[in-house]
Design a protein around this motif. Structure first.
Motif, PDB file in Angstrom:
ATOM      1  N   UNK A 138      55.654  64.888  46.342  1.00  0.00           N
ATOM      2  CA  UNK A 138      54.923  63.872  47.083  1.00  0.00           C
ATOM      3  C   UNK A 138      53.419  63.958  46.826  1.00  0.00           C
ATOM      4  N   UNK A 139      53.045  64.646  45.724  1.00  0.00           N
ATOM      5  CA  UNK A 139      51.630  64.755  45.373  1.00  0.00           C
ATOM      6  C   UNK A 139      51.086  63.413  44.875  1.00  0.00           C
ATOM      7  N   UNK A 140      49.758  63.326  44.749  1.00  0.00           N
ATOM      8  CA  UNK A 140      49.120  62.075  44.312  1.00  0.00           C
ATOM      9  C   UNK A 140      49.603  61.647  42.927  1.00  0.00           C
ATOM     10  N   UNK A 141      49.968  62.643  42.097  1.00  0.00           N
ATOM     11  CA  UNK A 141      50.364  62.309  40.730  1.00  0.00           C
ATOM     12  C   UNK A 141      51.881  62.307  40.552  1.00  0.00           C
ATOM     13  N   UNK A 142      52.602  62.331  41.655  1.00  0.00           N
ATOM     14  CA  UNK A 142      54.064  62.318  41.575  1.00  0.00           C
ATOM     15  C   UNK A 142      54.535  60.875  41.663  1.00  0.00           C
ATOM     16  N   UNK A 143      54.656  60.284  40.494  1.00  0.00           N
ATOM     17  CA  UNK A 143      54.811  58.822  40.432  1.00  0.00           C
ATOM     18  C   UNK A 143      56.230  58.377  40.139  1.00  0.00           C
ATOM     19  N   UNK A 144      57.136  59.343  39.972  1.00  0.00           N
ATOM     20  CA  UNK A 144      58.486  58.951  39.551  1.00  0.00           C
ATOM     21  C   UNK A 144      59.149  58.059  40.599  1.00  0.00           C
ATOM     22  N   UNK A 145      59.047  58.468  41.858  1.00  0.00           N
ATOM     23  CA  UNK A 145      59.682  57.647  42.883  1.00  0.00           C
ATOM     24  C   UNK A 145      59.066  56.263  42.948  1.00  0.00           C
ATOM     25  N   UNK A 146      57.727  56.212  42.870  1.00  0.00           N
ATOM     26  CA  UNK A 146      57.047  54.893  42.923  1.00  0.00           C
ATOM     27  C   UNK A 146      57.516  54.015  41.775  1.00  0.00           C
ATOM     28  N   UNK A 147      57.599  54.606  40.586  1.00  0.00           N
ATOM     29  CA  UNK A 147      58.002  53.825  39.411  1.00  0.00           C
ATOM     30  C   UNK A 147      59.440  53.342  39.552  1.00  0.00           C
ATOM     31  N   UNK A 148      60.307  54.234  40.011  1.00  0.00           N
ATOM     32  CA  UNK A 148      61.714  53.854  40.161  1.00  0.00           C
ATOM     33  C   UNK A 148      61.868  52.801  41.249  1.00  0.00           C
ATOM     34  N   UNK A 149      61.106  52.972  42.332  1.00  0.00           N
ATOM     35  CA  UNK A 149      61.182  52.005  43.435  1.00  0.00           C
ATOM     36  C   UNK A 149      60.709  50.637  42.953  1.00  0.00           C
ATOM     37  N   UNK A 150      59.650  50.629  42.150  1.00  0.00           N
ATOM     38  CA  UNK A 150      59.126  49.353  41.631  1.00  0.00           C
ATOM     39  C   UNK A 150      60.175  48.650  40.779  1.00  0.00           C
ATOM     40  N   UNK A 151      61.028  49.437  40.138  1.00  0.00           N
ATOM     41  CA  UNK A 151      62.081  48.867  39.293  1.00  0.00           C
ATOM     42  C   UNK A 151      63.351  48.526  40.080  1.00  0.00           C
ATOM     43  N   UNK A 152      63.357  48.868  41.379  1.00  0.00           N
ATOM     44  CA  UNK A 152      64.494  48.479  42.225  1.00  0.00           C
ATOM     45  C   UNK A 152      65.483  49.585  42.504  1.00  0.00           C
ATOM     46  N   UNK A 153      65.027  50.832  42.483  1.00  0.00           N
ATOM     47  CA  UNK A 153      65.947  51.961  42.726  1.00  0.00           C
ATOM     48  C   UNK A 153      66.620  51.864  44.089  1.00  0.00           C
ATOM     49  N   UNK A 154      67.941  52.054  44.108  1.00  0.00           N
ATOM     50  CA  UNK A 154      68.647  52.258  45.377  1.00  0.00           C
ATOM     51  C   UNK A 154      68.717  53.768  45.555  1.00  0.00           C
ATOM     52  N   UNK A 155      67.802  54.293  46.369  1.00  0.00           N
ATOM     53  CA  UNK A 155      67.671  55.758  46.514  1.00  0.00           C
ATOM     54  C   UNK A 155      68.780  56.290  47.401  1.00  0.00           C
TER      55      UNK A 155
END
Ligand code: AMP
Ligand code: MG
Length: 403
Positions: free
Chosen positions: A253-270
């Motif tokens: 959840x750090x400032x540079x931890x972008x994987x979740x943001x990127x996946x969410x932007x692409x429509x990830x069903x987490x």
């Protein structure tokens, strides 16, 4: 704070909705380790005719009950070269291993028990009816289902399938696994890292594991810690039609931890994003359309352990295998261990052979960045959440790393 999700529950969610990939036809040379999608029945009988198991003479048992006996040699049979004559009383045919036993003959006198002289052969030891003859269908009969749907094809199974006269088999498609690393600090092996940079390693282990599980892999390289570039890499994974995307790093959840943001932007069903496991707490799982996504932590040991715990079972499920969960085996503890906390622990350990079975001794340093103890480990010593303190000599559970 909500309790972290257990490893078992996380694995259940990873496997939920994961079904074997559709069948395809594969040549036998491309089928090792793959899973049969349909029963396989023998197309022929093996051996198709009675054949000799030894080099010697095909004869009538009645003629060689009392020895010495003298027989007249009327022909020769070798593998692939049958003899079209009939063996009558007092007659024999020279025969070699694999040769079809000629009609009239019902025993093979082995070469060692004979003395040949021109057209005649002296038999010096008796040979009973049926001796050294492989009857038709000894191995299998046409129509018999010898390999069942769901079988993971071993080297021996491939030989059997070939003998059954199948040049190809129906197996589940190989999963395609796309592997993406994230991190501004990563440089490729062989390049000189600048100040603050380190050499990328995770993907080599992940891709090797995936390939040894029968997958095709797509190397997506390293995405720098920028949202657009992480999104672009996720898109490349989708364009490659990967069945599974494995990312490493940037899952926290750090400032540079972008994987979740990127996946969410692409429509990830987490489905989840934190598991009660050490190493590896910040790990996520979800679906992007049909693509399964495992967001693994960046620390190399965490990445590897999570691959063993979650990626391998997921791959096995997609390939149609039924034995998908890591095999936990008993061992004896080689040292004292303190009580465990709330996270399941997978300690890198050496295995030795003791008088009462294998002894597992964890390495003193268990930092999740350390590749040397990981590479040297024979097993992971598994400790349940809140497992009480344990003494050397007690029982423990291990997961062997023969991977
Ligand atoms: P992160 O999860 O991105 O915070 O990464 C955790 C640690 O793992 C950091 O020290 C990273 O430099 C390291 N790391 C991340 N990805 C890799 C990789 N592909 N190979 C080696 N180390 C990595
Ligand atoms: Mg990072």
């Amino acid at each position: 704070m909500a309790a972290l999700m257990s490893v078992a529950e996380a694995l259940r969610l990873v496997l939920e909705g994961a079904t074997p990939l559709p069948p395809e036809t594969a040549t036998l040379s491309d089928a090792h380790g793959r899973v049969l999608a349909a029963d396989l029945a023998a197309k022929r009988t093996q051996p198709p005719d009675a054949v000799s198991a030894m080099d010697g003479y095909a004869a009538r048992a009645a003629d060689v009950t009392h020895v010495p006996a003298q027989l007249r040699v009327i022909g020769e049979v070798a593998a692939g070269h049958p003899f079209d004559g009939q063996i009558g009383p007092g007659q024999a045919a020279r025969i070699f291993t694999g040769g079809v036993v000629p009609p009239g003959a019902d025993t093979i006198v082995i070469q060692e028990n004979t003395a040949r002289d021109g057209d005649s052969v002296a038999v010096t030891a008796p040979s009973a009816k049926g001796r050294h003859i492989r009857v038709a269908g000894l191995d299998f009969k046409a129509g018999a289902v010898l390999l069942s749907k769901g079988a993971c094809l071993s080297a021996r199974d491939l030989a059997l399938a070939a003998a059954m006269n199948h040049p190809t088999v129906s197996v589940h498609r190989r999963p395609k696994v796309a592997v993406l690393a994230t991190g501004d600090e990563l440089v490729m092996p062989g390049t000189e890292p600048g100040f603050g940079e380190i050499v990328y390693s995770n993907g080599y282990a992940t891709m090797a594991l995936a390939r040894s599980e029968g997958c095709d892999t797509v190397d997506l390289g390293i995405a720098p810690d920028r949202l657009e570039e992480t999104v672009a890499a996720v898109r490349r994974a989708r364009e490659s039609r990967a069945d599974i995307l494995v990312t490493s790093g940037g899952a926290s959840v750090g400032d540079y931890d972008l994987v979740h943001k990127a996946l969410a932007a692409e429509g990830l069903a987490l489905s989840f994003w934190k598991v009660a496991v050490r190493p590896g707490r910040p790990m996520m799982h979800g679906r992007l359309g049909d693509m399964h996504v495992l967001g693994l932590p960046g620390n190399p040991v965490s990445c590897f352990v999570c691959s063993v715990l979650f990626l391998i079972p997921l791959i096995r499920r997609l390939t149609g295998r039924t034995d998908i969960e890591p095999r936990i085996e008993p061992a004896i503890l080689g040292c004292d261990l303190p009580e465990n906390d709330e996270r399941a622990d997978y300690l890198r350990a050496a295995l030795t052979t003791g008088p009462d079975g294998p002894v597992a001794t964890p390495f003193p340093q268990q930092d999740s960045s350390m590749l040397v103890p990981l590479a040297k480990a024979d097993c992971l010593l598994v400790r349940a959440p809140h497992e009480p303190a344990a003494r050397a000599g007690g029982r423990c559970r291990i997961l062997k790393l023969d991977l």
